[in-house]
Design a protein around this motif. Structure first.
Motif, PDB file in Angstrom:
ATOM      1  N   VAL A 196       0.871  -1.341  -0.485  1.00 20.84           N
ATOM      2  CA  VAL A 196       0.017  -0.002  -0.132  1.00 20.84           C
ATOM      3  C   VAL A 196       0.852   1.110   0.199  1.00 20.84           C
ATOM      4  O   VAL A 196       1.649   1.695   0.893  1.00 20.84           O
ATOM      5  N   VAL A 197       1.049   2.330  -0.639  1.00 19.00           N
ATOM      6  CA  VAL A 197       1.795   3.482  -1.077  1.00 19.00           C
ATOM      7  C   VAL A 197       0.846   4.449  -1.267  1.00 19.00           C
ATOM      8  O   VAL A 197      -0.004   4.395  -2.060  1.00 19.00           O
ATOM      9  N   THR A 198       1.168   5.357  -0.726  1.00 21.01           N
ATOM     10  CA  THR A 198       0.532   6.876  -0.212  1.00 21.01           C
ATOM     11  C   THR A 198       1.294   7.854  -0.476  1.00 21.01           C
ATOM     12  O   THR A 198       1.556   7.786   0.135  1.00 21.01           O
ATOM     13  N   GLY A 199       0.295   8.845  -1.152  1.00 22.05           N
ATOM     14  CA  GLY A 199       1.016  10.457  -1.197  1.00 22.05           C
ATOM     15  C   GLY A 199       0.115  10.930  -0.058  1.00 22.05           C
ATOM     16  O   GLY A 199      -0.711  11.263  -0.062  1.00 22.05           O
ATOM     17  N   SER A 200       0.806  11.557   0.267  1.00 16.66           N
ATOM     18  CA  SER A 200       0.067  12.109   1.653  1.00 16.66           C
ATOM     19  C   SER A 200       1.273  13.592   1.934  1.00 16.66           C
ATOM     20  O   SER A 200       1.923  14.200   1.485  1.00 16.66           O
ATOM     21  N   ARG A 201      -0.368  14.307   2.190  1.00 15.48           N
ATOM     22  CA  ARG A 201       0.175  15.876   3.179  1.00 15.48           C
ATOM     23  C   ARG A 201       0.182  15.965   4.373  1.00 15.48           C
ATOM     24  O   ARG A 201      -1.050  16.224   4.814  1.00 15.48           O
ATOM     25  N   SER A 202       0.834  16.715   5.615  1.00 18.28           N
ATOM     26  CA  SER A 202       0.424  16.914   6.300  1.00 18.28           C
ATOM     27  C   SER A 202       0.661  18.204   7.299  1.00 18.28           C
ATOM     28  O   SER A 202       1.084  19.163   6.150  1.00 18.28           O
ATOM     29  N   LEU A 203      -0.607  18.771   7.010  1.00 19.75           N
ATOM     30  CA  LEU A 203      -1.345  20.607   7.698  1.00 19.75           C
ATOM     31  C   LEU A 203      -0.923  20.165   8.898  1.00 19.75           C
ATOM     32  O   LEU A 203      -1.935  20.132   9.667  1.00 19.75           O
ATOM     33  N   ASP A 204      -0.077  20.945   9.544  1.00 20.00           N
ATOM     34  CA  ASP A 204       0.717  21.190  10.903  1.00 20.00           C
ATOM     35  C   ASP A 204       0.536  22.212  11.388  1.00 20.00           C
ATOM     36  O   ASP A 204       0.759  23.429  10.669  1.00 20.00           O
ATOM     37  N   ARG A 205       0.769  22.338  12.337  1.00 19.24           N
ATOM     38  CA  ARG A 205       0.940  23.658  13.426  1.00 19.24           C
ATOM     39  C   ARG A 205       1.674  23.258  14.292  1.00 19.24           C
ATOM     40  O   ARG A 205       1.621  22.066  14.992  1.00 19.24           O
ATOM     41  N   TYR A 206       2.733  24.090  14.884  1.00 18.14           N
ATOM     42  CA  TYR A 206       3.654  23.897  16.161  1.00 18.14           C
ATOM     43  C   TYR A 206       3.373  24.641  16.746  1.00 18.14           C
ATOM     44  O   TYR A 206       3.476  25.808  16.639  1.00 18.14           O
ATOM     45  N   ALA A 207       4.359  24.323  18.326  1.00 17.17           N
ATOM     46  CA  ALA A 207       4.136  25.588  19.301  1.00 17.17           C
ATOM     47  C   ALA A 207       5.887  25.425  19.575  1.00 17.17           C
ATOM     48  O   ALA A 207       6.485  24.294  19.309  1.00 17.17           O
ATOM     49  N   ARG A 208       6.400  26.150  20.046  1.00 14.42           N
ATOM     50  CA  ARG A 208       7.777  25.823  20.258  1.00 14.42           C
ATOM     51  C   ARG A 208       7.969  26.619  22.064  1.00 14.42           C
ATOM     52  O   ARG A 208       7.598  27.142  22.391  1.00 14.42           O
ATOM     53  N   ARG A 209       8.053  25.092  22.534  1.00 15.97           N
ATOM     54  CA  ARG A 209       8.068  25.422  24.192  1.00 15.97           C
ATOM     55  C   ARG A 209       9.600  25.303  24.732  1.00 15.97           C
ATOM     56  O   ARG A 209      10.552  23.697  24.526  1.00 15.97           O
ATOM     57  N   ASP A 210      10.209  25.823  25.881  1.00 21.03           N
ATOM     58  CA  ASP A 210      11.190  25.802  26.186  1.00 21.03           C
ATOM     59  C   ASP A 210      12.028  25.859  25.454  1.00 21.03           C
ATOM     60  O   ASP A 210      13.628  24.437  25.715  1.00 21.03           O
ATOM     61  N   GLY A 211      12.771  25.940  24.184  1.00 16.68           N
ATOM     62  CA  GLY A 211      13.573  26.366  23.314  1.00 16.68           C
ATOM     63  C   GLY A 211      13.651  25.051  22.394  1.00 16.68           C
ATOM     64  O   GLY A 211      13.727  24.975  20.970  1.00 16.68           O
TER      65      GLY A 211
END
Length: 146
Positions: free
Chosen positions: A108-123
């Motif tokens: 099973v092979v897929t092409g995908s996109r991850s739509l991410d939100r990130y946060a920086r904590r303590d560096g």
């Protein structure tokens, strides 16, 4: 026109790239402790119609879902990050390989996109929310592994 980035932005982009590649490594190695450490405790994850919820529930879902596969490999193909102080958003394009168990195994092979939100904590950067969109999927009978 692509604008030049300052050293801090380049360092943040590299840290975010390391975060998203660590995710792939954790999935493929079934390293659920590493995977949990990549998310903020209050983070969420959505994988299409298959799963949507918090980190603890996502890890439980993954343990079961990954048990269907003999092997997986997740490749990060390209990334785009928009960084604003201690917050960022990203789009991560991936190619994902999965092989089921047994004599009738399937690739099973897929092409995908991850739509991410990130946060920086303590560096350090963490996932705050991850939303995976499958763009395409290809299933084929697998030859016997050697």
């Amino acid at each position: 026109m692509i604008r030049p980035h300052d050293a801090a932005t380049l360092a943040d982009s590299e840290a975010l790239t390391r975060l998203v590649t660590a995710y792939s490594r954790a999935i493929d190695r079934r390293d659920f402790d590493l995977l949990a450490a990549l998310y903020l405790p209050e983070a969420s994850d959505t994988h299409g119609h298959a799963f949507s919820g918090g980190v603890a529930d996502y890890l439980a879902y993954l343990r079961k879902a990954l048990s269907a596969y003999e092997a997986t490999t997740h490749y990060v193909l390209q990334t785009h990050f928009e960084i604003d102080g201690d917050a960022a958003e990203g789009e991560v394009h991936k190619l994902n390989y999965h092989r089921t168990h047994g004599p009738d195994a399937v690739h099973v092979v897929t092409g995908s996109r991850s739509l991410d939100r990130y946060a920086r904590r303590d560096g350090a950067w963490y996932f705050r929310a991850r939303h995976v969109v499958n763009d395409w999927i290809d299933r084929r009978p697998a030859e016997e592994a050697h």
